[in-house]
Design a protein around this motif. Structure first.
Motif, PDB file in Angstrom:
ATOM      1  N   GLN A 113     -13.219  -2.505 -45.131  1.00  0.00           N
ATOM      2  CA  GLN A 113     -14.459  -1.791 -45.461  1.00  0.00           C
ATOM      3  C   GLN A 113     -15.613  -2.729 -45.793  1.00  0.00           C
ATOM      4  O   GLN A 113     -16.740  -2.258 -46.001  1.00  0.00           O
ATOM      5  CB  GLN A 113     -14.211  -0.862 -46.665  1.00  0.00           C
ATOM      6  N   SER A 114     -15.348  -4.019 -45.824  1.00  0.00           N
ATOM      7  CA  SER A 114     -16.355  -4.951 -46.346  1.00  0.00           C
ATOM      8  C   SER A 114     -16.979  -5.867 -45.300  1.00  0.00           C
ATOM      9  O   SER A 114     -18.091  -6.367 -45.507  1.00  0.00           O
ATOM     10  CB  SER A 114     -15.737  -5.825 -47.444  1.00  0.00           C
ATOM     11  N   VAL A 115     -16.290  -6.121 -44.188  1.00  0.00           N
ATOM     12  CA  VAL A 115     -16.793  -7.074 -43.196  1.00  0.00           C
ATOM     13  C   VAL A 115     -17.819  -6.381 -42.306  1.00  0.00           C
ATOM     14  O   VAL A 115     -17.549  -5.333 -41.719  1.00  0.00           O
ATOM     15  CB  VAL A 115     -15.651  -7.644 -42.342  1.00  0.00           C
ATOM     16  N   PHE A 116     -19.016  -6.982 -42.205  1.00  0.00           N
ATOM     17  CA  PHE A 116     -20.043  -6.437 -41.323  1.00  0.00           C
ATOM     18  C   PHE A 116     -19.544  -6.404 -39.881  1.00  0.00           C
ATOM     19  O   PHE A 116     -18.818  -7.300 -39.443  1.00  0.00           O
ATOM     20  CB  PHE A 116     -21.318  -7.290 -41.369  1.00  0.00           C
ATOM     21  N   SER A 117     -19.952  -5.391 -39.137  1.00  0.00           N
ATOM     22  CA  SER A 117     -19.578  -5.330 -37.728  1.00  0.00           C
ATOM     23  C   SER A 117     -20.275  -6.420 -36.924  1.00  0.00           C
ATOM     24  O   SER A 117     -19.715  -6.965 -35.971  1.00  0.00           O
ATOM     25  CB  SER A 117     -19.916  -3.952 -37.143  1.00  0.00           C
ATOM     26  N   ILE A 118     -21.492  -6.748 -37.318  1.00  0.00           N
ATOM     27  CA  ILE A 118     -22.228  -7.807 -36.621  1.00  0.00           C
ATOM     28  C   ILE A 118     -21.649  -9.164 -37.011  1.00  0.00           C
ATOM     29  O   ILE A 118     -21.226  -9.366 -38.152  1.00  0.00           O
ATOM     30  CB  ILE A 118     -23.738  -7.750 -36.950  1.00  0.00           C
ATOM     31  N   GLU A 119     -21.590 -10.080 -36.044  1.00  0.00           N
ATOM     32  CA  GLU A 119     -21.086 -11.431 -36.267  1.00  0.00           C
ATOM     33  C   GLU A 119     -22.141 -12.441 -35.813  1.00  0.00           C
ATOM     34  O   GLU A 119     -22.788 -12.249 -34.784  1.00  0.00           O
ATOM     35  CB  GLU A 119     -19.788 -11.655 -35.498  1.00  0.00           C
ATOM     36  N   ILE A 120     -22.310 -13.492 -36.588  1.00  0.00           N
ATOM     37  CA  ILE A 120     -23.287 -14.526 -36.262  1.00  0.00           C
ATOM     38  C   ILE A 120     -22.571 -15.610 -35.468  1.00  0.00           C
ATOM     39  O   ILE A 120     -21.694 -16.301 -35.982  1.00  0.00           O
ATOM     40  CB  ILE A 120     -23.921 -15.127 -37.524  1.00  0.00           C
ATOM     41  N   THR A 121     -22.924 -15.727 -34.210  1.00  0.00           N
ATOM     42  CA  THR A 121     -22.251 -16.686 -33.338  1.00  0.00           C
ATOM     43  C   THR A 121     -22.802 -18.091 -33.541  1.00  0.00           C
ATOM     44  O   THR A 121     -23.889 -18.285 -34.076  1.00  0.00           O
ATOM     45  CB  THR A 121     -22.402 -16.280 -31.867  1.00  0.00           C
ATOM     46  N   ARG A 122     -22.017 -19.062 -33.099  1.00  0.00           N
ATOM     47  CA  ARG A 122     -22.439 -20.463 -33.186  1.00  0.00           C
ATOM     48  C   ARG A 122     -23.388 -20.751 -32.030  1.00  0.00           C
ATOM     49  O   ARG A 122     -22.974 -20.978 -30.897  1.00  0.00           O
ATOM     50  CB  ARG A 122     -21.222 -21.385 -33.120  1.00  0.00           C
ATOM     51  N   LYS A 123     -24.683 -20.753 -32.309  1.00  0.00           N
ATOM     52  CA  LYS A 123     -25.683 -20.992 -31.277  1.00  0.00           C
ATOM     53  C   LYS A 123     -26.608 -22.124 -31.699  1.00  0.00           C
ATOM     54  O   LYS A 123     -26.942 -22.261 -32.874  1.00  0.00           O
ATOM     55  CB  LYS A 123     -26.511 -19.729 -31.010  1.00  0.00           C
TER      56      LYS A 123
END
Length: 219
Positions: free
Chosen positions: A191-201
């Motif tokens: 329930q806590s992890v955002f669905s969006i993920e910040i990729t290594r760019k």
């Protein structure tokens, strides 16, 4: 008013980048945003305003509070035309200080120092939300339980309004390690992890070096 602490006792997980780009995105949506650099290393300050020293900072306000001297928080607030938000800078004096803050914005984003000490505790007392950036790498999840313990203690004893805690996955790539860490975190904290993920760019790296939000200027 939303007061969001961006915290993790591990350094280099993307706390400052998260604060700056979230602040810029909210400002683009017409929200009034104040970003507070609460790290003596002053990474957010350097990101937004460069290395030019500023007479007034969060450290000077806190020092005045500790010494029972008058201080006007408004004198520490600067505006960034490039990012579209207000910010309170930091400096090395913060390592000797405590916190006192009273102001009004739609959002206040606080870039925390990488530790579980008194500075973080005071930020959590003033916050109602926490975002924990976590790298999708081996050992990146170590210490999460300790941070959860600090947050839980603050919630139980000092700040019952600290109700929302979310995990933001950062530096995500296509390696098996990143996939495994992501799956583990989503299983442990469904329930806590955002669905969006910040990729290594590289864009994110360049944005901090050039003093711009990822995606370009706000103006």
């Amino acid at each position: 008013m939303n007061i969001i602490a961006v915290a993790n006792q591990k350094g280099g997980v993307g706390k400052t980048t998260t604060v700056v780009n979230l602040g810029a995105a909210l400002a683009r949506k017409g929200k009034s945003v104040l970003c507070i650099d609460f790290d003596p290393q002053a990474n957010l300050t350097n990101y937004v305003a460069g290395c030019e020293p500023r007479e007034n900072s969060i450290a000077s306000v806190m020092r005045a509070a500790v010494l029972f001297q008058p201080a006007d928080i408004r004198e520490t607030i600067y505006h960034s035309e490039r990012f579209g938000f207000d910010f309170i800078p930091s400096d090395l004096r913060l390592s000797e200080a405590d916190i006192y803050l009273a102001t009004a914005y739609d959002y206040i984003l606080i870039d925390c120092n990488p530790s579980l000490g008194l500075l973080l505790t005071n930020v959590l007392v003033a916050s109602n939300q926490v975002i924990i950036p976590v790298q999708t790498q081996y050992f990146a999840t170590q210490g999460l339980s300790s941070l959860e313990g600090v947050i839980g203690n603050v919630r139980m004893t000092l700040n019952a309004d600290l109700t929302t805690v979310n995990i933001l996955l950062t530096f995500k790539d296509k390696t098996s390690v990143a996939t495994a860490v992501t799956e583990t975190l989503r299983e442990q904290y469904p329930q806590s992890v955002f669905s969006i993920e910040i990729t290594r760019k590289q864009e994110a790296v360049n944005s901090s070096m050039m003093g711009k939000p990822a995606g370009g200027d706000t103006g």
